[in-house]
Design an enzyme around this catalytic site. Structure first.
Site, PDB file in Angstrom:
ATOM      1  N   SER A  78     140.961 -11.017  23.818  1.00 29.32           N
ATOM      2  CA  SER A  78     140.549  -9.720  23.338  1.00 29.32           C
ATOM      3  C   SER A  78     140.715  -9.638  21.612  1.00 29.32           C
ATOM      4  O   SER A  78     139.810 -10.343  21.222  1.00 29.32           O
ATOM      5  CB  SER A  78     141.772  -8.802  23.841  1.00 29.32           C
ATOM      6  N   GLU A 130     134.132  -4.695  32.836  1.00 26.06           N
ATOM      7  CA  GLU A 130     134.842  -4.218  31.710  1.00 26.06           C
ATOM      8  C   GLU A 130     134.292  -3.697  30.648  1.00 26.06           C
ATOM      9  O   GLU A 130     132.969  -4.186  30.131  1.00 26.06           O
ATOM     10  CB  GLU A 130     136.070  -5.415  31.371  1.00 26.06           C
ATOM     11  N   HIS A 183     140.986  -6.429  32.523  1.00 26.48           N
ATOM     12  CA  HIS A 183     140.876  -7.222  31.340  1.00 26.48           C
ATOM     13  C   HIS A 183     142.134  -8.121  31.128  1.00 26.48           C
ATOM     14  O   HIS A 183     143.253  -7.712  31.061  1.00 26.48           O
ATOM     15  CB  HIS A 183     140.799  -6.225  30.324  1.00 26.48           C
TER      16      HIS A 183
END
Length: 298
Positions: free
Chosen positions: A147, A240, A270
């Protein structure tokens, strides 16, 4: 390439993401409280990884956790945790990254880089550069991140100075690669994004940028062509909100001449890897990460 989860736990975690984690992110106004919740829940819900020693350390002046597997194959990995540049730490990611370290046979440094809003851009990238430079001074280093940590890993490619070698390999788990949220990824994935509320994502990005131009490639890695492209593995959850970032990153790295492997997993949230040891999908993805890093260990 698409991989499919099959374990019973894989039916539980998406509901946990949608009905517990997502509302907490959306409704918790205190950043300090949210950090504590995230650290505590992710630490407790991941399974401790046997055979990996953990010691507090500083690398390049950056504090963090050094994870050393008993079955070390000689590789070294810098792992950059996610959390929207505002939450996440070596506590939240300790177990997951230990599983990756064991699978890869890599001595791994998991830094506690400075987070927004107390330390906005470029503090996290400065810490990333410092830790990487210190590790690279002793030989080749591989880099991984999830991320926001994936964003830092990609920004590092733009930030490398002359004389600093690029990473030997990259692993990116649902990387953030474009901080211009006007692109509409969240609007297009309203029904399929299980974890990240759009409002929280916008607040986190605003806190990180603190008025800085999102078109700066040191903040938004896709804003300029990559100057180098190591062998890269990208994994993301099908549907996502950050799926476009993963795919556009793959295209950009290939355009820079790098070999890129992309893997999508349906039916997960995620960075499902955080449930390592309790999820077949997480364990399968981490086994593939380990094989990739072993293949590219210098």
């Amino acid at each position: 390439m698409t991989t499919a989860p099959t374990g019973p736990g894989d039916r539980i975690w998406p509901h946990y993401a949608a009905w517990v984690q997502r509302p907490v992110l959306a409704l918790t106004p205190s950043q300090k409280l949210l950090r504590g919740i995230f650290d505590g829940t992710t630490f407790l819900l991941a399974k401790r990884c046997a055979g990996v020693a953990a010691t507090r350390s500083r690398v390049g002046g950056v504090p963090g956790l050094c994870l050393t597997p008993e079955n070390g194959a000689g590789g070294r990995l810098l792992y950059l945790h996610g959390g929207g540049f505002t939450i996440g730490s070596s506590t939240s990611h300790r177990h997951m990254v230990a599983h990756i370290a064991r699978a890869a046979g890599c001595t791994t440094f998991l830094p506690d880089y400075r987070r927004a809003p107390e330390y906005p851009f470029p503090a996290a990238l400065d810490d990333t550069r410092a830790a990487y430079a210190a590790m690279a001074a002793d030989g080749p280093v591989m880099v991984a991140g999830d991320s926001a940590g994936g964003a830092l890993a990609l920004s590092l490619l733009h930030a490398l100075g002359s004389g600093t070698p690029p990473p030997a390999a990259l692993v990116l788990l649902s990387p953030v690669a474009d901080l211009d949220l006007a692109q509409g990824s969240f609007q297009r994935s309203t029904d399929t994004e299980l974890l990240i509320p759009e409002g929280w994502a916008r607040r986190a990005v605003a806190a990180y940028l603190d008025g800085h131009d999102p078109a700066d490639p040191l903040a938004s890695p896709l804003a300029a062509p990559f100057p180098c492209a190591p062998p890269t593995l990208i994994q993301y959850a099908s549907g996502e909100a950050l799926e476009p970032d993963s795919l556009h990153t793959a295209d950009a790295l290939r355009a820079a001449g790098g070999p890129v492997t992309v893997e999508a997993t349906p039916g997960v949230a995620h960075v499902w890897h955080l449930h390592a040891g309790r999820s077949h999908a997480a364990d399968t993805a981490i086994a593939r990460i380990g094989a990739f890093l072993r293949e590219h260990t210098p």
